[in-house]
Design a protein around this motif. Structure first.
Motif, PDB file in Angstrom:
ATOM      1  N   GLU A  31       0.788  -1.231   0.000  1.00 51.67           N
ATOM      2  CA  GLU A  31       0.000   0.000   0.000  1.00 51.67           C
ATOM      3  C   GLU A  31       0.820   1.281   0.000  1.00 51.67           C
ATOM      4  O   GLU A  31       0.288   2.340  -0.302  1.00 51.67           O
ATOM      5  CB  GLU A  31      -0.936  -0.005   1.209  1.00 51.67           C
ATOM      6  N   ASP A  32       2.089   1.206   0.372  1.00 57.46           N
ATOM      7  CA  ASP A  32       2.892   2.419   0.495  1.00 57.46           C
ATOM      8  C   ASP A  32       4.258   2.235  -0.139  1.00 57.46           C
ATOM      9  O   ASP A  32       4.916   1.225   0.091  1.00 57.46           O
ATOM     10  CB  ASP A  32       3.114   2.771   1.974  1.00 57.46           C
ATOM     11  N   THR A  33       4.701   3.221  -0.935  1.00 55.61           N
ATOM     12  CA  THR A  33       6.073   3.224  -1.412  1.00 55.61           C
ATOM     13  C   THR A  33       6.885   4.006  -0.390  1.00 55.61           C
ATOM     14  O   THR A  33       6.352   4.677   0.472  1.00 55.61           O
ATOM     15  CB  THR A  33       6.185   3.881  -2.802  1.00 55.61           C
ATOM     16  N   GLY A  34       8.143   3.918  -0.472  1.00 52.76           N
ATOM     17  CA  GLY A  34       8.991   4.631   0.476  1.00 52.76           C
ATOM     18  C   GLY A  34       9.938   3.655   1.137  1.00 52.76           C
ATOM     19  O   GLY A  34      10.384   2.683   0.526  1.00 52.76           O
ATOM     20  N   ILE A  35      10.216   3.887   2.394  1.00 56.19           N
ATOM     21  CA  ILE A  35      11.205   3.105   3.128  1.00 56.19           C
ATOM     22  C   ILE A  35      10.925   1.613   3.010  1.00 56.19           C
ATOM     23  O   ILE A  35       9.882   1.116   3.405  1.00 56.19           O
ATOM     24  CB  ILE A  35      11.226   3.516   4.612  1.00 56.19           C
ATOM     25  N   GLY A  36      11.875   0.903   2.401  1.00 56.07           N
ATOM     26  CA  GLY A  36      11.800  -0.547   2.314  1.00 56.07           C
ATOM     27  C   GLY A  36      10.876  -1.119   1.253  1.00 56.07           C
ATOM     28  O   GLY A  36      10.777  -2.331   1.122  1.00 56.07           O
ATOM     29  N   MET A  37      10.210  -0.272   0.479  1.00 46.50           N
ATOM     30  CA  MET A  37       9.288  -0.775  -0.550  1.00 46.50           C
ATOM     31  C   MET A  37       9.627  -0.116  -1.887  1.00 46.50           C
ATOM     32  O   MET A  37       9.947   1.075  -1.943  1.00 46.50           O
ATOM     33  CB  MET A  37       7.832  -0.471  -0.175  1.00 46.50           C
ATOM     34  N   PRO A  38       9.538  -0.872  -2.975  1.00 46.01           N
ATOM     35  CA  PRO A  38       9.892  -0.313  -4.284  1.00 46.01           C
ATOM     36  C   PRO A  38       8.877   0.707  -4.790  1.00 46.01           C
ATOM     37  O   PRO A  38       7.691   0.628  -4.486  1.00 46.01           O
ATOM     38  CB  PRO A  38       9.912  -1.546  -5.192  1.00 46.01           C
ATOM     39  N   SER A  39       9.385   1.659  -5.569  1.00 46.76           N
ATOM     40  CA  SER A  39       8.501   2.658  -6.172  1.00 46.76           C
ATOM     41  C   SER A  39       8.360   2.439  -7.677  1.00 46.76           C
ATOM     42  O   SER A  39       7.718   3.227  -8.355  1.00 46.76           O
ATOM     43  CB  SER A  39       9.026   4.069  -5.896  1.00 46.76           C
ATOM     44  N   SER A  40       8.992   1.376  -8.175  1.00 46.42           N
ATOM     45  CA  SER A  40       8.876   1.020  -9.593  1.00 46.42           C
ATOM     46  C   SER A  40       9.245  -0.451  -9.745  1.00 46.42           C
ATOM     47  O   SER A  40       9.640  -1.095  -8.780  1.00 46.42           O
ATOM     48  CB  SER A  40       9.787   1.897 -10.452  1.00 46.42           C
ATOM     49  N   ALA A  41       9.111  -0.944 -10.963  1.00 44.42           N
ATOM     50  CA  ALA A  41       9.425  -2.346 -11.246  1.00 44.42           C
ATOM     51  C   ALA A  41      10.761  -2.450 -11.969  1.00 44.42           C
ATOM     52  O   ALA A  41      11.239  -1.490 -12.567  1.00 44.42           O
ATOM     53  CB  ALA A  41       8.320  -2.956 -12.107  1.00 44.42           C
ATOM     54  N   GLY A  42      11.343  -3.635 -11.927  1.00 40.86           N
ATOM     55  CA  GLY A  42      12.584  -3.887 -12.650  1.00 40.86           C
ATOM     56  C   GLY A  42      12.319  -4.164 -14.121  1.00 40.86           C
ATOM     57  O   GLY A  42      11.166  -4.200 -14.571  1.00 40.86           O
ATOM     58  N   ASP A  43      13.375  -4.388 -14.869  1.00 39.45           N
ATOM     59  CA  ASP A  43      13.259  -4.680 -16.304  1.00 39.45           C
ATOM     60  C   ASP A  43      12.363  -5.889 -16.539  1.00 39.45           C
ATOM     61  O   ASP A  43      12.561  -6.942 -15.927  1.00 39.45           O
ATOM     62  CB  ASP A  43      14.630  -4.952 -16.912  1.00 39.45           C
ATOM     63  N   GLY A  44      11.364  -5.724 -17.403  1.00 39.95           N
ATOM     64  CA  GLY A  44      10.467  -6.808 -17.752  1.00 39.95           C
ATOM     65  C   GLY A  44       9.349  -7.053 -16.758  1.00 39.95           C
ATOM     66  O   GLY A  44       8.471  -7.874 -17.001  1.00 39.95           O
ATOM     67  N   GLU A  45       9.388  -6.376 -15.627  1.00 37.82           N
ATOM     68  CA  GLU A  45       8.337  -6.528 -14.622  1.00 37.82           C
ATOM     69  C   GLU A  45       7.238  -5.493 -14.858  1.00 37.82           C
ATOM     70  O   GLU A  45       7.431  -4.519 -15.579  1.00 37.82           O
ATOM     71  CB  GLU A  45       8.924  -6.366 -13.214  1.00 37.82           C
ATOM     72  N   LYS A  53      -3.716   0.045  -4.066  1.00 37.32           N
ATOM     73  CA  LYS A  53      -2.571  -0.811  -3.765  1.00 37.32           C
ATOM     74  C   LYS A  53      -1.643  -0.869  -4.965  1.00 37.32           C
ATOM     75  O   LYS A  53      -2.065  -0.743  -6.107  1.00 37.32           O
ATOM     76  CB  LYS A  53      -3.032  -2.231  -3.408  1.00 37.32           C
ATOM     77  N   TYR A  54      -0.362  -1.070  -4.688  1.00 32.92           N
ATOM     78  CA  TYR A  54       0.641  -1.218  -5.731  1.00 32.92           C
ATOM     79  C   TYR A  54       0.862  -2.706  -5.984  1.00 32.92           C
ATOM     80  O   TYR A  54       0.903  -3.504  -5.047  1.00 32.92           O
ATOM     81  CB  TYR A  54       1.960  -0.581  -5.301  1.00 32.92           C
ATOM     82  N   TYR A  55       1.024  -3.050  -7.261  1.00 31.69           N
ATOM     83  CA  TYR A  55       1.257  -4.436  -7.665  1.00 31.69           C
ATOM     84  C   TYR A  55       2.496  -4.482  -8.545  1.00 31.69           C
ATOM     85  O   TYR A  55       2.598  -3.737  -9.515  1.00 31.69           O
ATOM     86  CB  TYR A  55       0.087  -4.974  -8.495  1.00 31.69           C
ATOM     87  N   ILE A  56       3.413  -5.354  -8.197  1.00 29.97           N
ATOM     88  CA  ILE A  56       4.528  -5.654  -9.075  1.00 29.97           C
ATOM     89  C   ILE A  56       4.382  -7.117  -9.460  1.00 29.97           C
ATOM     90  O   ILE A  56       4.292  -7.997  -8.593  1.00 29.97           O
ATOM     91  CB  ILE A  56       5.894  -5.401  -8.408  1.00 29.97           C
ATOM     92  N   SER A  57       4.335  -7.373 -10.764  1.00 27.76           N
ATOM     93  CA  SER A  57       4.171  -8.749 -11.240  1.00 27.76           C
ATOM     94  C   SER A  57       5.206  -9.042 -12.325  1.00 27.76           C
ATOM     95  O   SER A  57       5.993  -8.171 -12.683  1.00 27.76           O
ATOM     96  CB  SER A  57       2.748  -8.979 -11.748  1.00 27.76           C
ATOM     97  N   ASN A  58       5.191 -10.260 -12.829  1.00 26.66           N
ATOM     98  CA  ASN A  58       6.191 -10.727 -13.797  1.00 26.66           C
ATOM     99  C   ASN A  58       7.599 -10.615 -13.219  1.00 26.66           C
ATOM    100  O   ASN A  58       8.548 -10.251 -13.910  1.00 26.66           O
ATOM    101  CB  ASN A  58       6.109  -9.968 -15.121  1.00 26.66           C
ATOM    102  N   ILE A  59       7.716 -10.920 -11.935  1.00 26.38           N
ATOM    103  CA  ILE A  59       8.995 -10.804 -11.238  1.00 26.38           C
ATOM    104  C   ILE A  59       9.929 -11.912 -11.714  1.00 26.38           C
ATOM    105  O   ILE A  59       9.541 -13.066 -11.832  1.00 26.38           O
ATOM    106  CB  ILE A  59       8.776 -10.871  -9.714  1.00 26.38           C
ATOM    107  N   LYS A  60      11.160 -11.547 -11.960  1.00 25.52           N
ATOM    108  CA  LYS A  60      12.153 -12.487 -12.488  1.00 25.52           C
ATOM    109  C   LYS A  60      12.909 -13.167 -11.344  1.00 25.52           C
ATOM    110  O   LYS A  60      12.996 -12.647 -10.245  1.00 25.52           O
ATOM    111  CB  LYS A  60      13.160 -11.757 -13.381  1.00 25.52           C
ATOM    112  N   GLY A  61      13.469 -14.321 -11.653  1.00 22.63           N
ATOM    113  CA  GLY A  61      14.338 -15.013 -10.713  1.00 22.63           C
ATOM    114  C   GLY A  61      13.619 -16.031  -9.849  1.00 22.63           C
ATOM    115  O   GLY A  61      12.435 -16.307 -10.036  1.00 22.63           O
ATOM    116  N   TYR A  62      14.358 -16.586  -8.907  1.00 20.47           N
ATOM    117  CA  TYR A  62      13.819 -17.579  -7.977  1.00 20.47           C
ATOM    118  C   TYR A  62      14.676 -17.604  -6.720  1.00 20.47           C
ATOM    119  O   TYR A  62      15.756 -17.020  -6.677  1.00 20.47           O
ATOM    120  CB  TYR A  62      13.774 -18.970  -8.623  1.00 20.47           C
TER     121      TYR A  62
END
Length: 118
Positions: A31-45, A53-62
């Protein structure tokens, strides 16, 4: 996994898929960006906002495993699996450091009394 962020005091949900005894991140919901939470997604996400609420999906890796310090004050670390919730401090105690990793244990071994805690 669901928990309350220690600074923002709002819920964070981390969703994973288990495949080949690895944890693959599916999405992060918060629900909140700022300390300890991302404000954007990585490449391809994908980064989007829905219903406050904020949603980050298509997260890469394992991850082979996740180390976690079970919150003792507000965190309420909870594992949600197949429509059931497990409050971790009820099983391992608040303040415990645990490792979460997917394992296959047959029903036969569970009936024989094999435990998953080490």
């Amino acid at each position: 996994m669901k928990y309350t962020h220690s600074v923002h005091l709002s819920d964070v949900i981390e969703e994973y898929k288990v495949r080949n005894e690895r944890l693959y991140p599916v999405q992060l919901i918060y629900e909140d960006t700022g300390i300890g939470m991302p404000s954007s997604a990585g490449d391809g996400e994908t980064f989007e906002m829905k219903d406050g609420k904020y949603y980050i999906s298509n997260i890469k890796g394992y991850h082979d495993s996740i180390s976690l310090s079970v919150g003792s004050v507000r965190a309420e670390h909870t594992i949600r699996y197949v429509d059931r919730s497990y409050l971790l401090k009820d099983y391992v105690g608040a303040g415990s450091v645990i490792t979460i990793k997917p394992l296959h244990v047959s029903n036969w071994n569970l009936m024989r009394g094999e435990t998953l805690s080490e």
